[in-house]
Design a protein around this motif. Structure first.
Motif, mmCIF file in Angstrom:
data_model
loop_
_atom_site.group_PDB
_atom_site.id
_atom_site.type_symbol
_atom_site.label_atom_id
_atom_site.label_comp_id
_atom_site.label_asym_id
_atom_site.label_seq_id
_atom_site.Cartn_x
_atom_site.Cartn_y
_atom_site.Cartn_z
ATOM 1 N N PHE A 30 0.801 -1.350 -0.004
ATOM 2 C CA PHE A 30 -0.183 0.202 0.043
ATOM 3 C C PHE A 30 0.996 1.632 -0.320
ATOM 4 O O PHE A 30 0.910 2.294 -0.271
ATOM 5 C CB PHE A 30 -0.940 -0.161 0.782
ATOM 6 C CG PHE A 30 -2.071 -1.476 1.189
ATOM 7 C CD1 PHE A 30 -2.831 -1.179 0.068
ATOM 8 C CD2 PHE A 30 -1.913 -2.400 2.121
ATOM 9 C CE1 PHE A 30 -4.121 -1.830 -0.243
ATOM 10 C CE2 PHE A 30 -3.062 -3.090 2.299
ATOM 11 C CZ PHE A 30 -3.440 -3.133 0.945
ATOM 12 N N ILE A 89 2.126 2.554 -3.317
ATOM 13 C CA ILE A 89 1.323 3.323 -4.750
ATOM 14 C C ILE A 89 1.281 5.202 -4.176
ATOM 15 O O ILE A 89 1.484 5.087 -4.916
ATOM 16 C CB ILE A 89 -0.686 3.378 -3.726
ATOM 17 C CG1 ILE A 89 -0.622 1.659 -4.167
ATOM 18 C CG2 ILE A 89 -1.327 3.545 -4.297
ATOM 19 C CD1 ILE A 89 -2.086 1.232 -3.445
ATOM 20 N N ILE A 90 1.421 5.279 -2.777
ATOM 21 C CA ILE A 90 2.806 6.662 -2.146
ATOM 22 C C ILE A 90 3.730 6.968 -3.051
ATOM 23 O O ILE A 90 3.403 7.722 -3.691
ATOM 24 C CB ILE A 90 2.733 6.955 -0.546
ATOM 25 C CG1 ILE A 90 1.233 6.456 0.092
ATOM 26 C CG2 ILE A 90 2.984 8.316 -0.837
ATOM 27 C CD1 ILE A 90 1.099 6.496 1.217
ATOM 28 N N PHE A 103 3.361 7.340 -6.853
ATOM 29 C CA PHE A 103 2.757 8.591 -7.537
ATOM 30 C C PHE A 103 3.196 10.121 -6.827
ATOM 31 O O PHE A 103 4.140 10.527 -7.644
ATOM 32 C CB PHE A 103 0.848 9.515 -6.905
ATOM 33 C CG PHE A 103 -0.105 8.388 -7.377
ATOM 34 C CD1 PHE A 103 0.090 8.644 -8.743
ATOM 35 C CD2 PHE A 103 -0.269 6.964 -7.148
ATOM 36 C CE1 PHE A 103 -1.213 8.044 -9.299
ATOM 37 C CE2 PHE A 103 -1.205 7.207 -7.978
ATOM 38 C CZ PHE A 103 -1.873 7.132 -9.054
ATOM 39 N N LEU A 112 0.583 8.950 13.326
ATOM 40 C CA LEU A 112 1.435 9.735 12.885
ATOM 41 C C LEU A 112 1.645 9.837 11.285
ATOM 42 O O LEU A 112 1.634 10.528 10.493
ATOM 43 C CB LEU A 112 1.595 10.560 14.231
ATOM 44 C CG LEU A 112 2.260 12.081 13.426
ATOM 45 C CD1 LEU A 112 1.052 12.746 13.957
ATOM 46 C CD2 LEU A 112 2.663 12.753 14.519
ATOM 47 N N ARG A 121 1.715 7.542 9.149
ATOM 48 C CA ARG A 121 0.888 6.569 8.609
ATOM 49 C C ARG A 121 -0.643 7.765 7.791
ATOM 50 O O ARG A 121 -0.588 8.564 6.406
ATOM 51 C CB ARG A 121 0.148 5.479 8.641
ATOM 52 C CG ARG A 121 -1.428 4.984 7.929
ATOM 53 C CD ARG A 121 -1.199 3.581 7.427
ATOM 54 N NE ARG A 121 -1.473 3.608 8.482
ATOM 55 C CZ ARG A 121 -2.110 2.247 8.820
ATOM 56 N NH1 ARG A 121 -2.492 1.281 8.061
ATOM 57 N NH2 ARG A 121 -3.013 1.532 10.090
ATOM 58 N N ALA A 122 -0.581 8.953 9.016
ATOM 59 C CA ALA A 122 -1.257 10.325 8.090
ATOM 60 C C ALA A 122 -0.717 10.870 7.561
ATOM 61 O O ALA A 122 -0.565 11.655 6.322
ATOM 62 C CB ALA A 122 -2.210 10.581 9.440
ATOM 63 N N GLY A 132 -0.220 9.532 3.717
ATOM 64 C CA GLY A 132 -1.375 9.558 3.402
ATOM 65 C C GLY A 132 -1.141 11.507 3.337
ATOM 66 O O GLY A 132 -2.263 11.599 1.471
ATOM 67 N N LEU A 133 -1.379 12.800 3.776
ATOM 68 C CA LEU A 133 -1.846 13.299 3.397
ATOM 69 C C LEU A 133 -0.654 13.688 2.392
ATOM 70 O O LEU A 133 -0.964 14.377 1.244
ATOM 71 C CB LEU A 133 -1.142 14.606 4.656
ATOM 72 C CG LEU A 133 -1.793 15.721 4.495
ATOM 73 C CD1 LEU A 133 -2.612 16.069 4.341
ATOM 74 C CD2 LEU A 133 -0.915 16.550 6.174
ATOM 75 N N LEU A 152 0.876 12.080 0.081
ATOM 76 C CA LEU A 152 -0.231 11.771 -1.203
ATOM 77 C C LEU A 152 -1.144 12.916 -1.356
ATOM 78 O O LEU A 152 -1.186 13.277 -2.869
ATOM 79 C CB LEU A 152 -0.480 9.968 -1.399
ATOM 80 C CG LEU A 152 -1.143 9.349 -2.570
ATOM 81 C CD1 LEU A 152 -0.117 9.542 -3.862
ATOM 82 C CD2 LEU A 152 -1.760 8.206 -2.349
ATOM 83 N N GLY A 153 -1.942 13.094 -1.187
ATOM 84 C CA GLY A 153 -2.998 13.709 -1.636
ATOM 85 C C GLY A 153 -2.474 15.134 -2.051
ATOM 86 O O GLY A 153 -2.931 15.732 -3.088
ATOM 87 N N LEU A 206 -0.960 15.426 -5.361
ATOM 88 C CA LEU A 206 -1.989 14.973 -6.485
ATOM 89 C C LEU A 206 -2.263 16.601 -6.771
ATOM 90 O O LEU A 206 -3.062 16.728 -7.843
ATOM 91 C CB LEU A 206 -2.994 13.635 -6.002
ATOM 92 C CG LEU A 206 -3.016 12.283 -5.819
ATOM 93 C CD1 LEU A 206 -3.604 12.213 -5.489
ATOM 94 C CD2 LEU A 206 -2.132 11.785 -6.683
ATOM 95 N N GLY A 207 -2.672 17.062 -5.807
ATOM 96 C CA GLY A 207 -3.212 18.618 -5.558
ATOM 97 C C GLY A 207 -2.094 19.524 -5.928
ATOM 98 O O GLY A 207 -2.662 20.124 -7.183
ATOM 99 N N VAL A 232 -1.828 19.684 -9.723
ATOM 100 C CA VAL A 232 -2.954 20.827 -11.089
ATOM 101 C C VAL A 232 -1.560 22.214 -11.272
ATOM 102 O O VAL A 232 -1.979 22.424 -12.730
ATOM 103 C CB VAL A 232 -4.357 20.930 -9.961
ATOM 104 C CG1 VAL A 232 -3.363 22.004 -9.227
ATOM 105 C CG2 VAL A 232 -5.379 22.013 -11.243
ATOM 106 N N ARG A 264 -0.498 21.052 -14.963
ATOM 107 C CA ARG A 264 -1.398 20.326 -15.804
ATOM 108 C C ARG A 264 -1.756 22.042 -16.281
ATOM 109 O O ARG A 264 -2.564 21.879 -17.712
ATOM 110 C CB ARG A 264 -1.999 19.179 -15.948
ATOM 111 C CG ARG A 264 -1.753 18.353 -15.900
ATOM 112 C CD ARG A 264 -2.469 16.512 -15.204
ATOM 113 N NE ARG A 264 -2.829 17.352 -13.992
ATOM 114 C CZ ARG A 264 -4.208 16.561 -14.156
ATOM 115 N NH1 ARG A 264 -5.016 16.511 -14.397
ATOM 116 N NH2 ARG A 264 -4.428 16.883 -12.946
#
Lengths: 363, 308
Positions: free
Chosen positions: A284, A287-288, A291, A327, A329-330, A333-334, A336-337, A340-341, A344, A347
């Motif tokens: 898992f 995946i991070i 990206f 902490l 893991r959070a 996740g943050l 990665l978010g 991705l943000g 923008v 692109r």
């Protein structure tokens, strides 16, 4: 206020590099605030997370040992994700690889005669098992149009339960006082250490070779070109006559094989036996990493090192600063978010149009 | 007597199905608007942790349920910001949400591991609940179960009987055309994402406040993913989500009973049943579907970035 996104005619190389760096910075800032809220000075936490693991030989080795499987799995996943296929079950393929390769080691345990074949056979079995396990969602997608996202994820749970069954049942060490684990592998079934008395093993080299090969395939072969084209423009790829089904099977085989190889390297390297847990969520986390590394092998290598660093740092922070592991893991996740943000920016031209509800009317 | 056993089994099936109904019906609305939020598991597990924390803190199960739904909604807002406003990749953002939700839930729930609460109170109508055979099945559940069933009916009514529902479905089928018509694509999608998050959070709160009234890390155990599969399985129709959830609930209960009865099958195989059943259901669905013509909302998962 309205937010408009105007597509960029061409991607800027500078922004391509800048965006993930900015995202990382933002994640560190938000993490710092969270750490302060938990009552720990952010500066001290920063040192523990990002600097302390780099200051000692053993922790540097730990970073490398964690980064290798992450980078290997993520590189495989990059093929899938570039082709717009969503294999999110690398964790299951990793477990399948570790189980199959470990099985070979258990079967060969204490055997007489030549032993040189054991380790290669384990690596091969692990890789093949990873490929085979990845073929289930791939074939279901190609033949029946079943969403590969859901099937690959469901198979993670199935693989973990299968491993659990095997180490408690058929593969359990008969002399192991009923502990759910297999026999400890013979030396011939272990990946050799790179330095005597240290923890770094040959799995790291295998990972590096794998990533190098993947980079060559992706940038220098027709197949790599196909993968990149399908991702960038599925229509163009269809006109060029690239076969969807063949490509799907191929990228799933690559990602499954990479995950399976990573699994058996971990089992034959660090662990040295089969047990119910053989992965701290590598499949898992990868995946991070994929990206974060912008789906390119060099980027993935760097991203894997960063993520491994924060993971080792997180373990240190748990001991030294009493900061919970969740902490980390959070934070990941943050991160990665945010990556991705931040994408923008690369692109689109982002334009903020002032004027709120009053400005509707003519669009 | 045997009627009572049948009733008891049906009651447990409905209880096992409730989190799937709640999360599934929320995700159905999200996907009908054209957005694929794979973060259901993350929103659900955060809802479970936050719901339990709020309930333990205030002593009120109702406030706990609200807290769980609110936590899911907040996490969904982050997803909406990424995918609807910033046009980020939906699949990857959903995965990020799952990982973030699992991490955050661990942080929120850290102080509550091992703590027990009384489960949410069950309805008890004198005379009615004690009716033999059907009393407990009709009048003996906790509020979550009734809320889930009401939500299904409400969503069905909204999607097929209201103008706003029609707009939402149209946006999910073609965002370019609806945008050209002057419909507020991004606003509708953002609201749908928020609704889905609140539903997933509520589903999580049900787990930690009613189903197994304690908090344990990662206690959702893949239910969010099963809810996602359920939406596909249900061909994006609300009533079928409820029916599918009951089927899965039945499989879960069957597995628990088989485990208790000790049929000689390995426990791990029985534990794998819900996951294998999900795959099987998806396979059967696609075998039964006529060739061509997908039932999914046409714009599902596609990025929409209006230039003006």
């Amino acid at each position: 206020m309205r937010l408009d996104l105007l597509p960029r005619a061409r991607r800027s190389r500078r922004l391509d590099l800048l965006a993930p760096a900015l995202a990382f910075l933002a994640a560190v800032l938000i993490g710092g605030i969270a750490v302060a809220a938990l009552g720990v000075p952010p500066g001290q936490a920063f040192l523990t997370y990002f600097v302390a693991p780099l200051s000692e030989v053993w922790s540097l080795q730990e970073v490398a040992l964690k980064a290798a499987p992450l980078a290997l799995i993520a590189t495989g996943l990059a093929f899938c994700y570039r082709a717009n296929l969503w294999n999110i079950g690398a964790e299951g393929q990793y477990v399948a690889g570790g189980l199959a390769g470990g099985w070979v080691a258990v079967a060969a345990h204490g055997s007489q005669g030549p032993t040189a074949w054991i380790l290669p056979a384990m690596l091969l079995a692990g890789t093949c098992a990873g490929i085979a396990y990845a073929m289930i969602p791939a074939l279901l997608r190609v033949r029946l149009g079943v969403s590969e996202i859901l099937t690959s994820l469901m198979l993670v749970y199935v693989a973990q339960l299968l491993l659990d069954y095997m180490v408690r049942g058929p593969l359990r060490d008969p002399q192991g006082y009923n502990f759910p684990q297999s026999v400890s592998f013979d030396d011939a079934a272990r990946l050799p250490l790179l330095m005597a008395g240290e923890s770094l093993h040959a799995g790291v080299l295998i990972g590096l070779v794998g990533i190098g090969l993947a980079a060559l395939v992706l940038t220098r072969t027709l197949f790599g070109f196909e993968v990149r084209t399908v991702g960038a423009s599925p229509r163009a790829a269809r006109f060029a006559g690239f076969s969807d089904a063949r490509l799907t099977l191929a990228v799933f085989a690559i990602s499954g094989g990479a995950a399976g190889l990573a699994g058996i390297c971990e089992v034959a390297g660090r662990i040295g036996q089969l047990q119910p847990e053989i992965s701290p969520g590598y499949g898992f986390t990868a995946i991070i990493v994929a990206f974060l590394g912008r789906l390119s092998p060099p980027g993935i290598l760097l991203a894997a090192l960063v993520i491994a660093l924060t993971t080792i740092g997180g373990e240190g922070a748990q001991i030294d600063l009493k900061l919970p592991l969740d902490l980390t893991r959070a934070f990941q996740g943050l991160l990665l978010g945010l990556v991705l943000g931040a994408d923008v920016l690369t692109r689109y031209h982002v334009r903020i149009v002032p004027g709120g509800a009053g400005a509707k009317g003519i669009p | 007597m045997s009627l009572d056993i049948v009733q008891m089994v049906l009651v447990t099936v409905l209880a096992a199905a409730t989190p799937l109904i709640l999360a599934g019906i929320g995700e159905l609305v999200v996907e009908r608007s054209g957005v694929l939020n794979l973060g259901v598991e993350g929103m659900m597990v955060l809802g479970a942790a936050a719901g339990f924390a709020v309930a333990a803190w205030t002593g009120s199960t109702g406030l706990g349920a609200l807290g769980g739904a609110g936590a899911g909604l907040l996490l969904a807002a982050l997803f909406g910001l990424l995918t609807v406003v910033l046009a980020a990749n939906q699949v990857a953002s959903g995965l990020a949400l799952t990982i973030l939700g699992l991490g955050l839930s661990g942080l929120v729930g850290a102080g509550y591991v091992g703590m027990k609460r009384d489960p949410a109170p069950h309805l008890d109508l004198p005379g009615l609940t004690d009716l033999p055979g059907i009393g407990r099945l009709l009048f003996g559940h906790d509020a979550f179960v009734y809320a889930a069933l009401l939500l299904v009916a409400g969503v069905w009514w909204f999607l097929w009987r209201t103008r706003a529902g029609l707009t939402l479905r149209a946006i999910g089928d073609d965002h370019a055309a609806t945008h050209a018509l002057g419909l507020k694509v991004r606003k509708v999608r953002f609201l749908a994402v928020l609704f889905g998050g609140a539903c997933a959070g509520l589903a999580g709160a049900y787990l930690s406040l009613a189903y197994t009234p304690f908090w344990a890390p990662a206690m959702t155990a893949g239910r969010g993913w099963i809810a996602l599969a359920l939406v596909v399985f249900a061909s994006w129709r609300p009533l079928r989500v409820a029916a599918g959830a009951l089927l899965f609930g039945g499989a879960t209960v069957l597995q628990l009973h088989a485990q208790a009865a000790g049929l000689g099958l390995p426990g791990q195989l029985l534990s794998a049943v819900p996951y294998l059943a999900t795959i099987l259901a998806l396979v059967l669905l696609s075998l039964g579907r006529r060739r061509g013509g997908s039932l999914a909302p046409a714009a599902l998962g596609r990025v929409f970035a209006p230039s003006r």
